[in-house]
Design an enzyme around this catalytic site. Structure first.
Site, PDB file in Angstrom:
ATOM      1  N   GLU A 441      40.590  38.878  35.874  1.00  0.00           N
ATOM      2  CA  GLU A 441      40.752  38.516  35.047  1.00  0.00           C
ATOM      3  C   GLU A 441      41.193  37.229  34.410  1.00  0.00           C
ATOM      4  O   GLU A 441      42.218  37.113  34.386  1.00  0.00           O
ATOM      5  CB  GLU A 441      42.097  39.943  35.033  1.00  0.00           C
ATOM      6  CG  GLU A 441      41.873  41.639  35.346  1.00  0.00           C
ATOM      7  CD  GLU A 441      40.587  41.585  34.607  1.00  0.00           C
ATOM      8  OE1 GLU A 441      41.041  41.311  32.840  1.00  0.00           O
ATOM      9  OE2 GLU A 441      40.368  42.563  35.155  1.00  0.00           O
ATOM     10  N   GLY A 442      40.289  36.771  34.713  1.00  0.00           N
ATOM     11  CA  GLY A 442      40.760  34.783  34.395  1.00  0.00           C
ATOM     12  C   GLY A 442      41.077  34.299  35.919  1.00  0.00           C
ATOM     13  O   GLY A 442      42.094  34.639  35.940  1.00  0.00           O
TER      14      GLY A 442
END
Length: 603
Positions: A441-442
């Protein structure tokens, strides 16, 4: 096997004595449904379910992992039965829209349950966790027909969701995706391409899996402006809305991973799979950001959950394990040695875990309140104001809590010594599971660029000011309180420095954009430590107030004050190093030529 008890007393302290959740809930549209008795019942039942049902499966999932057989993914023993109990208990629908089989309770309650799930069995929790993000994206951007078809099933848990973004040739740079969507004669689209690292992309827990897939239409512009979002079910709904014909989507392989073995991380192949456009053409990234922001907060909660369970087990071990005598003299003369909790360095590790976990919980429950307020906003102005603060805190929740979460789980292993390194005690699994939270998610670097570059500097600092103003008001309100001076004085100085550092980086960035990337991770970590300092100061103020009224559990409040002091004296000084590295700028990072990096081992 590790043990776990949901920290309900700490939940209540944060909710009732710091963040005033009773008042918060009373102001929401669901006020009649979230009375104190209802909230307590939900938290207590969630604690029971996670302790009795999920925790015993954590090691099983780690040891067995998932299996791909004949194109189908089989989850570890007990996972499917646990999911059936989860659905039967109504947990998937907790915060779901009442128009689509949801209970309509506040988002914050779901986040509290998520922490318990992540502490007890992170890998299992990722299956329903992805469904929440998919439901959120469809609720905000899906058509009326899509909501009726898919939201209902996601909310009641009979179907689960996944999000399919990453491809072999691109990670964060989604403008490079190659998956294509071709219109078909039936009014839908045929999706062709390969996605990788898809958590819960294939499994045997639910009747159907609803994939949200990023792809490009034939007339798509280049880069991220050409991305569209599609809903692609594993089984196409039949005339009654139930899972019918198998779609042309399949799991090509399972990734062999460092941790979270009980969750299926899949290579997903879309071979002309039928899909349906969500939202407008070429606007898919904006739609997906709804899902991604939910997921990013969820990953921060994963870091928090692993900190908590690692701390609980390290503490229990430190109280029982006998090793040497205390430096100041024998503590337990009837035993051959003293418990290792007698030793200062063991206490340093335990207090680090405790301070970060309990501080992280305050941050998460504050963010959860903001999420509730976004949903319950009665005007666009109110919604925009709250969304700005939530947007600022989201990368801090995600990246800071996963960075310190990994640190805390490592400290848990260290408390156990050599016993922590072997599988028998379960502590090393928490480290392996925690490691992925800093990536998906980054990554931390991506979150840091989002915080400093996109949120703060692109708004010319306006996104930061409302939050630093809250800190300023708190400090002013308590500056005459001698008991709070040890917290208020350093917090006020750091709050002012936060603004100064922001301005300094912004000025440098006007001349050289590389300055943003050079400062971003240190800026995020600095921001995280100051943010937790704000919440620890509030905790100290609440503890002082409670002690003044002669509470029954004075020991609890004294422990809060002692932990706050530890945080301020032992962890908050880390901001000094981050501030110096922010000020150092980009020169030493960018001076060396790329080809010179390997000169030490070049032939």
């Amino acid at each position: 096997m590790p043990s776990y008890q949901a920290p309900l007393r700490d939940f209540r302290f944060v909710m009732d004595e710091i963040l005033d959740y009773p008042r918060h809930y009373a102001q929401l549209p669901q006020a009649d449904e979230v009375t104190p008795d209802v909230v307590s019942a939900i938290l207590e039942e969630g604690a029971r379910f996670t302790r009795e049902v999920l925790l015993p499966l954590n090691r099983t999932g780690d040891e067995q992992g998932c299996r791909l057989e004949g194109g189908e993914v089989l989850t570890p023993s007990g996972f499917k039965e646990a999911y059936a109990q989860y659905v039967e208990g109504g947990w998937p629908s907790l915060a779901g829209d009442t128009a689509y089989h949801g209970q309509g309770l506040p988002t914050s309650l779901g986040m509290m349950l998520s922490e318990m799930v992540c502490s007890s069995n992170l890998a299992w929790g990722m299956y329903p966790g992805l469904s929440q993000g998919a439901a959120d994206a469809l609720r905000h951007h899906g058509s009326v027909e899509q909501k009726a078809q898919y939201l209902t099933k996601l909310n009641d848990g009979t179907w689960t969701g996944s999000m399919c973004l990453t491809e072999p040739q691109c990670g964060t740079d989604l403008g490079l995706i190659k998956t294509r969507a071709r219109p078909d004669e039936a009014g839908g689209y045929l999706i062709t391409g390969t996605k990788i690292f898809i958590s819960a992309g294939e499994h045997d827990l639910a009747e159907n899996i609803v994939h949200l897939v990023l792809a490009k239409l034939p007339d798509a512009p280049e880069g991220t402006k050409g991305i569209s979002l599609f809903v692609v079910p594993k089984y196409l709904p039949d005339a009654e809305g139930e899972a019918g014909e198998r779609n042309a989507v399949s799991c090509g392989a399972l990734e062999h991973k460092m941790g979270i073995h009980g969750n299926a991380t899949c290579v997903m192949n879309f071979d002309g799979a039928r899909g349906y456009l969500v939202g407008e053409p070429h606007k898919g990234l904006a739609c997906m950001f709804t899902m991604m922001n939910v997921a990013r907060i969820g990953v921060g909660i994963q870091g928090l959950g692993l900190m908590e369970v690692s701390f609980q087990n390290a503490l229990a071990y430190a109280r029982d394990r006998l090793q040497m005598r205390a430096l100041s003299g024998a503590r337990e003369t009837d035993k051959p040695a003293d418990p290792i909790i007698s030793h200062p360095d063991v206490r340093r590790m335990l207090l680090t875990q405790k301070a970060l976990a309990e501080g992280g919980r305050m941050l998460v429950l504050h963010a959860a309140q903001l999420a509730d307020r976004v949903e319950g906003a009665t005007s666009d102005v109110e919604r925009e104001t709250v969304e700005t603060e939530l947007g600022l805190l989201t990368p801090i929740v995600k990246a800071f809590l996963t960075e310190v979460g990994f640190e805390a789980t490592n400290e848990g292993v260290q408390v156990f010594g050599g016993h922590g390194y072997i599988r028998e005690w379960g502590m090393e699994q928490y480290v392996r599971d925690a490691r992925i939270t800093r990536l998906y998610e980054g990554t931390t670097g991506i979150q840091a660029l989002d915080l400093l570059g996109r949120k703060v500097l692109m708004s010319q600092g306006e996104a930061l000011k409302p939050f630093t103003k809250q800190i300023h008001k708190f400090c002013k309100a308590h500056e005459a309180n001698d008991a709070m001076a040890e917290f208020v004085m350093p917090l006020a100085k750091l709050n002012a420095e936060w603004g100064d550092l922001t301005m300094a980086v912004g000025m440098k960035a006007m001349q050289d954009r590389e300055e943003v990337g050079a400062a971003s991770v240190d800026y995020l970590m600095y921001s995280g430590y100051v943010t937790l300092a704000f919440f620890w100061a509030r905790a100290a103020q609440a503890a002082h107030q409670a002690l003044a009224s002669n509470p029954d559990d004075a020991a609890f409040y004294r422990a809060k004050l002692e932990t706050a002091r530890f945080y301020y004296q032992r962890l908050l000084p880390r901001t000094r190093a981050h501030a110096e590295m922010i000020r150092a700028g980009s020169e030493t990072l960018m001076a060396m030529q790329a080809e010179d990096f390997g000169l030490g081992f070049a032939m």
